[in-house]
Write an enzyme that holds these catalytic residues in place. Structure first.
Site, mmCIF file in Angstrom:
data_model
loop_
_atom_site.group_PDB
_atom_site.id
_atom_site.type_symbol
_atom_site.label_atom_id
_atom_site.label_comp_id
_atom_site.label_asym_id
_atom_site.label_seq_id
_atom_site.Cartn_x
_atom_site.Cartn_y
_atom_site.Cartn_z
ATOM 1 N N ARG A 2 11.082 1.800 14.053
ATOM 2 C CA ARG A 2 12.333 2.552 14.192
ATOM 3 C C ARG A 2 13.053 2.161 15.483
ATOM 4 O O ARG A 2 14.264 1.953 15.502
ATOM 5 C CB ARG A 2 12.053 4.061 14.197
ATOM 6 C CG ARG A 2 11.725 4.669 12.826
ATOM 7 C CD ARG A 2 11.172 6.070 13.051
ATOM 8 N NE ARG A 2 10.930 6.857 11.848
ATOM 9 C CZ ARG A 2 9.883 6.740 11.058
ATOM 10 N NH1 ARG A 2 8.973 5.795 11.301
ATOM 11 N NH2 ARG A 2 9.725 7.540 10.009
ATOM 12 N N LYS A 10 3.138 2.373 14.854
ATOM 13 C CA LYS A 10 3.921 1.558 13.913
ATOM 14 C C LYS A 10 5.228 2.259 13.569
ATOM 15 O O LYS A 10 6.299 1.643 13.568
ATOM 16 C CB LYS A 10 3.113 1.324 12.630
ATOM 17 C CG LYS A 10 3.934 0.662 11.523
ATOM 18 C CD LYS A 10 3.179 0.552 10.201
ATOM 19 C CE LYS A 10 3.110 1.867 9.468
ATOM 20 N NZ LYS A 10 2.673 1.725 8.063
ATOM 21 N N SER A 11 5.153 3.553 13.267
ATOM 22 C CA SER A 11 6.349 4.312 12.862
ATOM 23 C C SER A 11 7.405 4.281 13.955
ATOM 24 O O SER A 11 8.594 4.113 13.682
ATOM 25 C CB SER A 11 5.993 5.774 12.583
ATOM 26 O OG SER A 11 4.999 5.857 11.602
ATOM 27 N N ASP A 22 -1.121 9.865 6.241
ATOM 28 C CA ASP A 22 -1.887 8.679 6.633
ATOM 29 C C ASP A 22 -3.215 9.056 7.274
ATOM 30 O O ASP A 22 -4.265 8.533 6.918
ATOM 31 C CB ASP A 22 -1.067 7.790 7.578
ATOM 32 C CG ASP A 22 0.045 7.053 6.835
ATOM 33 O OD1 ASP A 22 0.035 7.065 5.584
ATOM 34 O OD2 ASP A 22 0.918 6.471 7.492
ATOM 35 N N ARG A 62 6.271 -0.966 -4.940
ATOM 36 C CA ARG A 62 6.508 0.266 -4.171
ATOM 37 C C ARG A 62 7.943 0.724 -4.397
ATOM 38 O O ARG A 62 8.884 -0.005 -4.121
ATOM 39 C CB ARG A 62 6.215 0.034 -2.686
ATOM 40 C CG ARG A 62 4.747 -0.298 -2.442
ATOM 41 C CD ARG A 62 4.445 -0.541 -0.973
ATOM 42 N NE ARG A 62 4.546 0.688 -0.177
ATOM 43 C CZ ARG A 62 4.396 0.715 1.141
ATOM 44 N NH1 ARG A 62 4.161 -0.404 1.809
ATOM 45 N NH2 ARG A 62 4.502 1.854 1.805
ATOM 46 N N SER A 74 9.283 9.977 2.605
ATOM 47 C CA SER A 74 10.271 10.390 3.605
ATOM 48 C C SER A 74 11.018 9.181 4.170
ATOM 49 O O SER A 74 12.036 9.331 4.837
ATOM 50 C CB SER A 74 9.586 11.155 4.737
ATOM 51 O OG SER A 74 8.670 10.312 5.411
ATOM 52 N N GLN A 75 10.513 7.979 3.905
ATOM 53 C CA GLN A 75 11.173 6.779 4.448
ATOM 54 C C GLN A 75 12.577 6.584 3.879
ATOM 55 O O GLN A 75 13.431 5.975 4.526
ATOM 56 C CB GLN A 75 10.334 5.528 4.193
ATOM 57 C CG GLN A 75 9.165 5.407 5.157
ATOM 58 C CD GLN A 75 8.327 4.167 4.913
ATOM 59 O OE1 GLN A 75 8.731 3.268 4.183
ATOM 60 N NE2 GLN A 75 7.162 4.122 5.530
ATOM 61 N N ARG A 109 -5.657 0.894 5.999
ATOM 62 C CA ARG A 109 -6.310 2.192 6.202
ATOM 63 C C ARG A 109 -7.612 2.324 5.409
ATOM 64 O O ARG A 109 -8.531 3.017 5.840
ATOM 65 C CB ARG A 109 -5.355 3.339 5.886
ATOM 66 C CG ARG A 109 -4.173 3.331 6.819
ATOM 67 C CD ARG A 109 -3.559 4.669 7.097
ATOM 68 N NE ARG A 109 -2.340 4.461 7.868
ATOM 69 C CZ ARG A 109 -2.304 4.167 9.166
ATOM 70 N NH1 ARG A 109 -3.421 4.085 9.863
ATOM 71 N NH2 ARG A 109 -1.159 3.965 9.776
#
EC number: 2.5.1.19
Length: 428
Positions: free
Chosen positions: A28, A23-24, A314, A125, A171-172, A387
């Site tokens: 990106r 996903k990450s 995660d 969030r 960190s996003q 998750r």
């Protein structure tokens, strides 16, 4: 009536799983390909809710792409520069942080009037640290509901300069700034305030930017210097590596009830920090074998660990349910950022672990877990968090069944997770 899935006790797990794309990396790569000059073909793209939200947003902004029938191969025609929305738009991004944060920053470079919104949880969030940094660079961003939270209205204006961003929550925020900054008219210097969390995710961002032709000067993760007026260059073909967070469930299952499970699509050279989850399983007593394109794990007698898990936030969740099968008390430290994910994962994890009989202490940024003598049957709430559903599937590796409420929430990153688990499982 909420959907539920009851997993019967599993006696043995054994076999191979080809991992869905990360996903990450997927989200990106999609954004960078959209900003680049030229056409990029992405293969092994993840087909999941979060990636669909990114694709839908790019299409609404005017980016042209074609998808294969199974949605894992995408050819994107880059814009050759900033994303410019022709008319006022509203983009609905679900609960996809990997779409919300980077798109908010990218849209601060172009022209347009774009509202970014999402599910109710997305509105809880935090995004204030990113907005503060974007405003320092001249961006015009307003909060439409609650200060420091989405929905946002973004109207461009980011021109670079020195910006400070708080690195201690997610960190996003830094990832979003890094990916947008090369397109700004001036150079950008990013100064990190506080301790930067989840550093390996920044490494993913920097590696992908380099793949698309942009190099960042990284001074020990304290400051970053990015030259302005750059252009990303399309990469003809890019293979998205498997999702290391998704690998964690199968590797943990093998550690608890293997046989041996081999996950393919990631390996010793993977760019994702979550591959280090396998090191934790090894410390607990499992045996792990590393290949270039696979990781294999075989059962061992598991013992508790006491570790800082900031670098694998995660995958670390999977250790919390693996701890149910380890001798002693497992402590996971420096995981405050669990609280700002799909749900408050620290509280959710503590609540549900207690249901199956564990003794749990939940702190501000740690959790300690002592397994019960015998795991008991429970209905596990998943908090619309993919998750939570996948972690608690591991409870079925005991002598007790487990019921997972709203199992379809895994669609955020891994729509066929339960089918893949069943394929490896031999029932008691």
């Amino acid at each position: 009536m909420q959907d539920s899935l009851t997993l019967q006790p599993i006696a043995l797990v054994d076999g191979t799983v080809n991992l869905p794309g990360s996903k990450s990396v997927s989200n990106r790569a999609l954004l960078l390909a959209a900003l680049a000059e030229g056409t990029t073909r992405l293969t092994n793209l993840l087909d999941s809710d979060d990636v669909r939200h990114m694709l839908d947003a790019l299409k609404a902004i005017g980016v042209k792409y074609s998808l294969s029938a199974d949605r894992t191969c995408c050819e994107i025609v880059g814009q050759g520069g900033p994303l410019n929305a022709k008319e006022p738009l509203e983009l609905f991004l679900g609960n996809a942080g990997t779409a919300m944060r980077p798109l908010a920053a990218a849209l601060c470079i172009g022209n347009g009037d774009v509202v970014l919104t999402g599910e109710p949880r997305m509105k809880e969030r935090p995004i204030g640290h990113l907005v503060d940094a974007l405003r320092q660079g001249g961006a015009e961003v307003e909060y439409l509901e609650q200060e420091n939270y989405p929905p946002l209205r973004v109207k461009g204006g980011f021109s670079g300069g020195e910006v400070t961003v708080n690195g201690s929550v997610s960190s996003q925020f830094l990832t979003a700034l890094l990916m947008a900054a090369p397109l700004a008219p001036n150079d950008t210097r990013i100064v990190i305030k506080g301790d930067l969390v989840s550093k390996p995710y920044i490494d993913i961002t920097l590696k992908l930017m380099a793949t698309f032709g942009v190099v960042v000067e990284n001074n020990d993760y304290d400051t970053f210097h990015i030259s302005g007026q750059q252009q990303y260059q399309a990469t003809r073909e890019y293979l998205v590596e498997g999702d290391a967070s998704s690998a964690s469930y199968f590797l943990a299952a093998a550690a608890i009830k293997g046989g041996t499970v081999k996950v393919t699509g990631i390996g010793r050279n993977s760019m994702q920090g979550d591959i280090h989850f396998a090191d934790v399983l090894e410390k607990m007593g499992a045996s792990v074998e590393w290949g270039d394109d696979y990781i294999a794990c075989t059962r061992g007698d598991l013992n508790a660990v006491d570790l800082d898990m900031n670098h694998i936030p995660d995958a670390a969740m999977t250790i919390a349910t693996t701890a149910l099968f380890a001798q002693g008390t497992t402590v996971m430290r420096n995981i405050y950022n669990w609280r700002v994910k799909e749900t408050d994962r620290l509280t959710a994890m503590a609540t549900e672990l207690r249901k199956v009989g564990a003794e749990v202490e939940e702190g501000h940024d740690f959790i300690s877990i002592t397994p019960p003598a015998k795991i008991v049957f429970a209905e596990i709430g998943t908090y619309n968090d993919h998750r939570m559903a996948m972690c608690f599937s591991l409870v079925a590796l005991s002598s007790s069944p487990v019921t997972i409420l709203d199992p379809k929430c895994t669609a955020k990153t891994f729509p066929d997770y339960f089918e893949q688990l069943a394929r490896l499982s031999h029932l008691a």
